[in-house]
Scaffold this motif. Structure first.
Motif, mmCIF file in Angstrom:
data_model
loop_
_atom_site.group_PDB
_atom_site.id
_atom_site.type_symbol
_atom_site.label_atom_id
_atom_site.label_comp_id
_atom_site.label_asym_id
_atom_site.label_seq_id
_atom_site.Cartn_x
_atom_site.Cartn_y
_atom_site.Cartn_z
ATOM 1 N N TYR A 13 0.897 -1.158 0.000
ATOM 2 C CA TYR A 13 0.000 0.000 0.000
ATOM 3 C C TYR A 13 0.935 1.207 0.000
ATOM 4 O O TYR A 13 1.480 1.547 1.046
ATOM 5 C CB TYR A 13 -0.858 0.051 1.261
ATOM 6 C CG TYR A 13 -1.721 -1.165 1.495
ATOM 7 C CD1 TYR A 13 -2.942 -1.320 0.829
ATOM 8 C CD2 TYR A 13 -1.341 -2.148 2.409
ATOM 9 C CE1 TYR A 13 -3.757 -2.427 1.070
ATOM 10 C CE2 TYR A 13 -2.146 -3.252 2.661
ATOM 11 C CZ TYR A 13 -3.345 -3.386 1.984
ATOM 12 O OH TYR A 13 -4.142 -4.481 2.223
ATOM 13 N N VAL A 16 4.131 1.069 2.164
ATOM 14 C CA VAL A 16 4.012 -0.022 3.157
ATOM 15 C C VAL A 16 3.959 -1.371 2.447
ATOM 16 O O VAL A 16 3.023 -1.641 1.675
ATOM 17 C CB VAL A 16 2.731 0.138 4.019
ATOM 18 C CG1 VAL A 16 2.626 -0.995 5.035
ATOM 19 C CG2 VAL A 16 2.703 1.483 4.698
ATOM 20 N N ALA A 18 2.935 -4.695 2.692
ATOM 21 C CA ALA A 18 2.069 -5.473 3.596
ATOM 22 C C ALA A 18 2.348 -6.966 3.485
ATOM 23 O O ALA A 18 2.292 -7.680 4.486
ATOM 24 C CB ALA A 18 0.609 -5.180 3.292
ATOM 25 N N PRO A 37 0.628 -10.729 14.915
ATOM 26 C CA PRO A 37 0.163 -9.535 15.632
ATOM 27 C C PRO A 37 -0.554 -8.556 14.708
ATOM 28 O O PRO A 37 -0.558 -8.740 13.485
ATOM 29 C CB PRO A 37 1.472 -8.931 16.164
ATOM 30 C CG PRO A 37 2.539 -9.432 15.252
ATOM 31 C CD PRO A 37 2.085 -10.772 14.754
ATOM 32 N N ASP A 38 -1.124 -7.497 15.274
ATOM 33 C CA ASP A 38 -1.787 -6.464 14.472
ATOM 34 C C ASP A 38 -0.811 -5.930 13.432
ATOM 35 O O ASP A 38 0.360 -5.689 13.742
ATOM 36 C CB ASP A 38 -2.231 -5.298 15.366
ATOM 37 C CG ASP A 38 -3.445 -5.662 16.205
ATOM 38 O OD1 ASP A 38 -4.071 -6.697 15.914
ATOM 39 O OD2 ASP A 38 -3.745 -4.912 17.145
ATOM 40 N N GLY A 39 -1.299 -5.771 12.219
ATOM 41 C CA GLY A 39 -0.465 -5.188 11.169
ATOM 42 C C GLY A 39 0.442 -6.178 10.458
ATOM 43 O O GLY A 39 1.203 -5.803 9.566
ATOM 44 N N LYS A 42 -2.470 -10.083 7.900
ATOM 45 C CA LYS A 42 -3.495 -11.139 7.845
ATOM 46 C C LYS A 42 -4.698 -10.713 6.987
ATOM 47 O O LYS A 42 -5.124 -11.440 6.099
ATOM 48 C CB LYS A 42 -3.964 -11.493 9.273
ATOM 49 C CG LYS A 42 -2.821 -11.908 10.197
ATOM 50 C CD LYS A 42 -3.319 -12.280 11.582
ATOM 51 C CE LYS A 42 -3.959 -11.177 12.392
ATOM 52 N NZ LYS A 42 -3.092 -10.045 12.764
ATOM 53 N N THR A 43 -5.215 -9.506 7.263
ATOM 54 C CA THR A 43 -6.400 -9.049 6.522
ATOM 55 C C THR A 43 -6.099 -8.927 5.032
ATOM 56 O O THR A 43 -6.949 -9.223 4.189
ATOM 57 C CB THR A 43 -6.883 -7.702 7.107
ATOM 58 O OG1 THR A 43 -7.213 -7.928 8.472
ATOM 59 C CG2 THR A 43 -8.098 -7.168 6.386
ATOM 60 N N THR A 44 -4.894 -8.524 4.695
ATOM 61 C CA THR A 44 -4.519 -8.394 3.285
ATOM 62 C C THR A 44 -4.575 -9.763 2.597
ATOM 63 O O THR A 44 -5.060 -9.871 1.465
ATOM 64 C CB THR A 44 -3.114 -7.750 3.166
ATOM 65 O OG1 THR A 44 -3.131 -6.511 3.876
ATOM 66 C CG2 THR A 44 -2.733 -7.503 1.729
ATOM 67 N N GLU A 158 -9.956 -12.943 12.097
ATOM 68 C CA GLU A 158 -10.009 -12.616 13.530
ATOM 69 C C GLU A 158 -11.415 -12.764 14.118
ATOM 70 O O GLU A 158 -11.955 -11.822 14.717
ATOM 71 C CB GLU A 158 -9.478 -11.204 13.777
ATOM 72 C CG GLU A 158 -8.010 -11.082 13.401
ATOM 73 C CD GLU A 158 -7.338 -9.876 14.050
ATOM 74 O OE1 GLU A 158 -7.857 -9.367 15.042
ATOM 75 O OE2 GLU A 158 -6.273 -9.489 13.561
HETATM 76 N N1 LIG Z 1 -5.564 0.606 2.819
HETATM 77 C C1 LIG Z 1 -4.367 0.682 3.369
HETATM 78 N N2 LIG Z 1 -3.543 1.730 3.126
HETATM 79 C C2 LIG Z 1 -2.303 1.806 3.665
HETATM 80 N N3 LIG Z 1 -1.774 0.870 4.490
HETATM 81 C C3 LIG Z 1 -2.542 -0.192 4.774
HETATM 82 C C4 LIG Z 1 -3.870 -0.353 4.248
HETATM 83 N N4 LIG Z 1 -4.384 -1.524 4.709
HETATM 84 C C5 LIG Z 1 -3.424 -2.065 5.497
HETATM 85 N N5 LIG Z 1 -2.322 -1.286 5.533
HETATM 86 C C6 LIG Z 1 -1.059 -1.578 6.237
HETATM 87 O O1 LIG Z 1 -0.583 -2.830 5.774
HETATM 88 C C7 LIG Z 1 -0.055 -3.615 6.836
HETATM 89 C C8 LIG Z 1 -0.806 -4.937 6.950
HETATM 90 O O2 LIG Z 1 -2.159 -4.668 7.308
HETATM 91 P P1 LIG Z 1 -3.257 -5.793 7.537
HETATM 92 O O3 LIG Z 1 -4.556 -5.096 7.863
HETATM 93 O O4 LIG Z 1 -3.253 -6.739 6.406
HETATM 94 O O5 LIG Z 1 -2.686 -6.523 8.841
HETATM 95 P P2 LIG Z 1 -3.419 -7.426 9.927
HETATM 96 O O6 LIG Z 1 -2.460 -8.481 10.307
HETATM 97 O O7 LIG Z 1 -4.753 -7.843 9.423
HETATM 98 O O8 LIG Z 1 -3.586 -6.453 11.139
HETATM 99 P P3 LIG Z 1 -4.918 -5.876 11.825
HETATM 100 O O9 LIG Z 1 -5.352 -6.931 12.744
HETATM 101 O O10 LIG Z 1 -4.390 -4.642 12.526
HETATM 102 O O11 LIG Z 1 -5.878 -5.571 10.709
HETATM 103 C C9 LIG Z 1 -0.149 -2.737 8.073
HETATM 104 O O12 LIG Z 1 1.074 -2.082 8.235
HETATM 105 C C10 LIG Z 1 -1.254 -1.751 7.732
HETATM 106 O O13 LIG Z 1 -1.084 -0.544 8.423
#
Ligand SMILES: Nc1ncnc2c1ncn2[C@@H]1O[C@H](COP(=O)(O)OP(=O)(O)OP(=O)(O)O)[C@@H](O)[C@H]1O
Length: 307
Positions: A13, A16, A18, A37-39, A42-44, A158
């Protein structure tokens, strides 16, 4: 047989990064956990596999279809429960289910058998607005909605975050029952203790998969003895241990501190007298079997040190 495969996926992104070249497969009837952990990214991973986001490079397939070229087909064959449950707060429990059923061209009655064990607990509240449900109830409704069209693969991002311990336990029991019916599940969690509930797990940190294996095999990767040490002042204990010249790792864990030594011939008495001379009297110390969390921390440290 694999129901989904991810090969060398990257996704950024802006600046970043991801996901950095991740690969894994999920087998039919398997519960695969993405732990991180957060970030961590996983969501990506979920957004790419449910066709909501395109990867920058690499290839991913779900049920034999490419996530970019076959997105329409994939959407009708998988169930997705995004983080922070995708419920309509101002619709009732029953209306939410009917809505999701109609999106997939089916009805509540048609697939009632599959959701019955979960939905039956919600039926007394069928006329309640989703927004007025407890966290555990919302979770059950969101899972019922994700299952309403009998998907072959379930994506659960999650699902237990912010849910009480009893509901979390019940939720995992439900997932095990769904697995018995042949449904394959990709689930993410930031809770290490839930890793044990999965058939295999992938440890994700800052967009990299550090390890993929069964929870037991990952725990077995811990390559030294581990000790749990307790004393009255845990904070002071951590400080003193971290200054010990032979310390390899010092991590707080519940009411104790997990310690491993850098030497092969660790001398417990020597550490005890070091602790005494630094004001830690009568520390309790016993050898323990490592948890997944211990291994994960060690793998993360290794990743940082190896650059
Ligand atoms: N739309 C976006 N624009 C910019 N950065 C993003 C975007 N979506 C996610 N990120 C960044 O990409 C990285 C991975 O995010 P992601 O949401 O996939 O992680 P995660 O493990 O699911 O964490 P969480 O539980 O906090 O959602 C993080 O650093 C997040 O800040």
């Amino acid at each position: 047989m694999s129901v989904l495969s991810v090969q060398n996926i990257t996704k950024a992104y802006g600046a970043v990064k991801a996901l950095k070249d991740i690969s894994f497969e999920v087998q039919k009837g398997e519960i695969f956990g993405l732990i991180g952990p957060d970030g961590a990214g996983k969501t990506t991973v979920f957004r790419i596999l449910t066709t909501l986001l395109k990867p920058d490079s690499g290839k991913a397939e779900v049920l034999g279809k490419d996530v970019v070229l076959g997105y329409r087909k994939i959407r009708s064959e998988v169930g997705y429960m995004p983080g922070r449950f995708s419920l309509y707060q101002d619709l009732t429990v029953e209306e939410n289910l009917q809505f999701f059923a109609s999106v997939f061209g089916t009805t509540l009655d048609e697939n009632y058998d599959l959701i019955k064990p979960i939905y039956s607990q919600l039926e007394p509240f069928r006329d309640r607005l989703a927004g007025a449900l407890s966290g555990g109830m919302k979770q059950k409704l969101a899972l019922s909605c994700a299952l309403i069209h009998k998907p072959e693969v379930l994506f659960l991002d999650e699902p237990t975050t912010g849910v009480d311990a009893v509901s979390r336990k019940e939720f995992w029991e439900m997932l095990h029952r769904l697995r018995e019916q042949g449904i394959s599940i990709l689930v993410s969690t930031p809770y290490m203790d839930e890793a044990e509930q999965c058939d295999r797990i992938g440890l994700l940190q800052e967009g990299r998969l550090l390890s993929i294996d069964t929870p037991q095999a990952i725990t077995n990767q811990f390559d030294s003895d581990l000790w749990a040490i307790k004393s009255r002042d845990k904070y002071q204990l951590i400080q003193v241990l971290r200054k010990y010249e032979h310390a390899r790792s010092v991590q707080p864990f519940g009411d104790s501190v997990h310690y491993s030594d850098a030497r092969d011939d660790f001398d417990k008495e020597e550490l005890t007298s070091y602790l005494h001379s630094n004001g830690i009297n009568r520390p309790e110390m016993h050898r323990i079997t490592p948890h997944i969390e211990d291994t994960f921390i060690r793998l993360m440290e290794k990743e940082v040190n190896d650059g």
